[in-house]
Design a protein around this motif. Sequence first.
Motif, PDB file in Angstrom:
ATOM      1  N   ALA A 181      81.910  -9.309  80.131  1.00 20.93           N
ATOM      2  CA  ALA A 181      82.268  -8.116  79.365  1.00 20.93           C
ATOM      3  C   ALA A 181      81.003  -7.477  78.798  1.00 20.93           C
ATOM      4  N   VAL A 182      80.875  -6.191  79.002  1.00 20.03           N
ATOM      5  CA  VAL A 182      79.770  -5.438  78.425  1.00 20.03           C
ATOM      6  C   VAL A 182      80.291  -4.681  77.210  1.00 20.03           C
ATOM      7  N   VAL A 183      79.708  -4.960  76.065  1.00 20.05           N
ATOM      8  CA  VAL A 183      80.144  -4.300  74.843  1.00 20.05           C
ATOM      9  C   VAL A 183      79.471  -2.932  74.755  1.00 20.05           C
ATOM     10  N   ARG A 184      80.295  -1.909  74.661  1.00 17.77           N
ATOM     11  CA  ARG A 184      79.767  -0.559  74.534  1.00 17.77           C
ATOM     12  C   ARG A 184      79.592  -0.230  73.054  1.00 17.77           C
ATOM     13  N   PRO A 185      78.504   0.440  72.705  1.00 15.75           N
ATOM     14  CA  PRO A 185      78.349   0.857  71.307  1.00 15.75           C
ATOM     15  C   PRO A 185      79.378   1.933  70.974  1.00 15.75           C
ATOM     16  N   PRO A 186      79.735   2.061  69.709  1.00 16.55           N
ATOM     17  CA  PRO A 186      80.708   3.100  69.344  1.00 16.55           C
ATOM     18  C   PRO A 186      80.159   4.496  69.606  1.00 16.55           C
ATOM     19  N   LEU A 187      81.060   5.419  69.920  1.00 13.43           N
ATOM     20  CA  LEU A 187      80.685   6.807  70.158  1.00 13.43           C
ATOM     21  C   LEU A 187      80.201   7.434  68.849  1.00 13.43           C
ATOM     22  N   PHE A 246      72.612  11.577  53.828  1.00 12.42           N
ATOM     23  CA  PHE A 246      72.983  11.000  55.117  1.00 12.42           C
ATOM     24  C   PHE A 246      73.571   9.616  54.912  1.00 12.42           C
ATOM     25  N   GLY A 247      74.669   9.354  55.625  1.00 10.96           N
ATOM     26  CA  GLY A 247      75.285   8.036  55.626  1.00 10.96           C
ATOM     27  C   GLY A 247      76.077   7.862  56.905  1.00 10.96           C
ATOM     28  N   CYS A 248      76.660   6.706  57.114  1.00 14.25           N
ATOM     29  CA  CYS A 248      77.459   6.493  58.319  1.00 14.25           C
ATOM     30  C   CYS A 248      78.632   5.567  58.017  1.00 14.25           C
ATOM     31  N   LEU A 249      79.631   5.663  58.883  1.00 13.03           N
ATOM     32  CA  LEU A 249      80.862   4.894  58.710  1.00 13.03           C
ATOM     33  C   LEU A 249      81.432   4.572  60.080  1.00 13.03           C
ATOM     34  N   THR A 250      81.646   3.287  60.367  1.00 15.14           N
ATOM     35  CA  THR A 250      82.289   2.883  61.609  1.00 15.14           C
ATOM     36  C   THR A 250      83.797   2.953  61.412  1.00 15.14           C
ATOM     37  N   ILE A 251      84.449   3.840  62.169  1.00 13.45           N
ATOM     38  CA  ILE A 251      85.895   4.013  62.071  1.00 13.45           C
ATOM     39  C   ILE A 251      86.616   2.861  62.751  1.00 13.45           C
ATOM     40  N   ASP A 252      86.177   2.526  63.956  1.00 15.87           N
ATOM     41  CA  ASP A 252      86.695   1.386  64.705  1.00 15.87           C
ATOM     42  C   ASP A 252      85.636   1.038  65.747  1.00 15.87           C
ATOM     43  N   PRO A 253      85.847   0.026  66.596  1.00 16.76           N
ATOM     44  CA  PRO A 253      84.794  -0.355  67.556  1.00 16.76           C
ATOM     45  C   PRO A 253      84.385   0.754  68.520  1.00 16.76           C
ATOM     46  N   THR A 254      85.176   1.823  68.604  1.00 16.41           N
ATOM     47  CA  THR A 254      84.861   2.879  69.568  1.00 16.41           C
ATOM     48  C   THR A 254      84.240   4.119  68.946  1.00 16.41           C
ATOM     49  N   LEU A 255      84.213   4.215  67.608  1.00 16.41           N
ATOM     50  CA  LEU A 255      83.837   5.476  66.976  1.00 16.41           C
ATOM     51  C   LEU A 255      83.069   5.249  65.676  1.00 16.41           C
ATOM     52  N   LYS A 256      81.955   5.952  65.545  1.00 18.11           N
ATOM     53  CA  LYS A 256      81.143   5.856  64.333  1.00 18.11           C
ATOM     54  C   LYS A 256      80.804   7.259  63.837  1.00 18.11           C
ATOM     55  N   LEU A 257      81.101   7.518  62.563  1.00 22.54           N
ATOM     56  CA  LEU A 257      80.809   8.812  61.963  1.00 22.54           C
ATOM     57  C   LEU A 257      79.417   8.793  61.341  1.00 22.54           C
ATOM     58  N   TYR A 258      78.656   9.832  61.630  1.00 23.34           N
ATOM     59  CA  TYR A 258      77.375  10.061  60.969  1.00 23.34           C
ATOM     60  C   TYR A 258      77.572  11.253  60.034  1.00 23.34           C
ATOM     61  N   LEU A 259      77.389  11.018  58.758  1.00 20.78           N
ATOM     62  CA  LEU A 259      77.732  11.995  57.719  1.00 20.78           C
ATOM     63  C   LEU A 259      76.482  12.688  57.197  1.00 20.78           C
ATOM     64  N   PHE A 260      76.532  14.006  57.195  1.00 19.73           N
ATOM     65  CA  PHE A 260      75.415  14.811  56.707  1.00 19.73           C
ATOM     66  C   PHE A 260      75.921  15.697  55.565  1.00 19.73           C
ATOM     67  N   GLY A 261      75.388  15.498  54.371  1.00 21.48           N
ATOM     68  CA  GLY A 261      75.759  16.311  53.233  1.00 21.48           C
ATOM     69  C   GLY A 261      74.777  17.448  53.032  1.00 21.48           C
ATOM     70  N   THR A 262      75.292  18.648  52.845  1.00 27.49           N
ATOM     71  CA  THR A 262      74.443  19.820  52.678  1.00 27.49           C
ATOM     72  C   THR A 262      74.027  19.986  51.219  1.00 27.49           C
ATOM     73  N   PRO A 263      72.908  20.675  50.979  1.00 25.95           N
ATOM     74  CA  PRO A 263      72.603  21.070  49.601  1.00 25.95           C
ATOM     75  C   PRO A 263      73.576  22.157  49.166  1.00 25.95           C
ATOM     76  N   GLY A 264      73.900  22.196  47.888  1.00 31.38           N
ATOM     77  CA  GLY A 264      74.927  23.114  47.419  1.00 31.38           C
ATOM     78  C   GLY A 264      74.433  24.473  46.975  1.00 31.38           C
ATOM     79  N   GLN A 265      73.156  24.576  46.581  1.00 32.00           N
ATOM     80  CA  GLN A 265      72.667  25.834  46.049  1.00 32.00           C
ATOM     81  C   GLN A 265      72.423  26.848  47.156  1.00 32.00           C
ATOM     82  N   GLU A 266      72.691  28.091  46.852  1.00 33.08           N
ATOM     83  CA  GLU A 266      72.544  29.175  47.833  1.00 33.08           C
ATOM     84  C   GLU A 266      71.115  29.274  48.342  1.00 33.08           C
ATOM     85  N   ARG A 267      70.136  28.953  47.498  1.00 30.04           N
ATOM     86  CA  ARG A 267      68.735  29.103  47.906  1.00 30.04           C
ATOM     87  C   ARG A 267      68.329  28.100  48.985  1.00 30.04           C
ATOM     88  N   PHE A 268      69.158  27.069  49.204  1.00 29.29           N
ATOM     89  CA  PHE A 268      68.880  26.107  50.274  1.00 29.29           C
ATOM     90  C   PHE A 268      69.750  26.372  51.505  1.00 29.29           C
TER      91      PHE A 268
END
Length: 200
Positions: free
Chosen positions: A16-22, A80-102
Amino acid sequence: MTPTEPLTGGGTAAQAVVRPPLPVKMVIAGGFGVGKTTAVGSISEIEPLTTEAAITEVAAGVDDLSQTPRKTTTTVAMDFGCLTIDPTLKLYLFGTPGQERFGFMWDDIVEGAVGGLVIVDSRRLDDCYAAVDYFEHRQIPFAVALNAFDGRVEHSLDEVRWALDVAEHVPVVVFDARERGSVRDALLVVLELALERTGG
């Protein structure tokens, strides 16, 4: 999709070849001080990368701190953070700056994202208009999440939907950016939207 697939050849026993999560990119957006950094920190399975800087006297004169008097830092690039939903899927989270000047950073941060979670402080609905408009104009699936500061929100979901003038297909939910399970549930709402968009 399954995390493993049989590999044959070179022997009689199948291996069995283990595939990394998407990897899937998702953006957490919203106005100043609505809880974006808190949400990323609550859910990330790794130590989140933050770009917090102290709020200076100059910034305090620009940013409205009346509803966030205890806030002493602000995001100046992204979270930036990440969360593994299940063995097939991993979320990469990007938070934006809130101020209009950014705002000039947003295009780069959002590039390649399947969807966005727009966090709203119901006491300051005006602060999230720019984020809602951004996702609407780029036709990126998104959900609106009212952060329950002190365990409460100032307006009903229907009132917020009307005030933001978001379409009926855009989910509007209440969540608590401090609670891991609550953040997860809000992100799953966005993920479901993205899967519907792609026919998944």
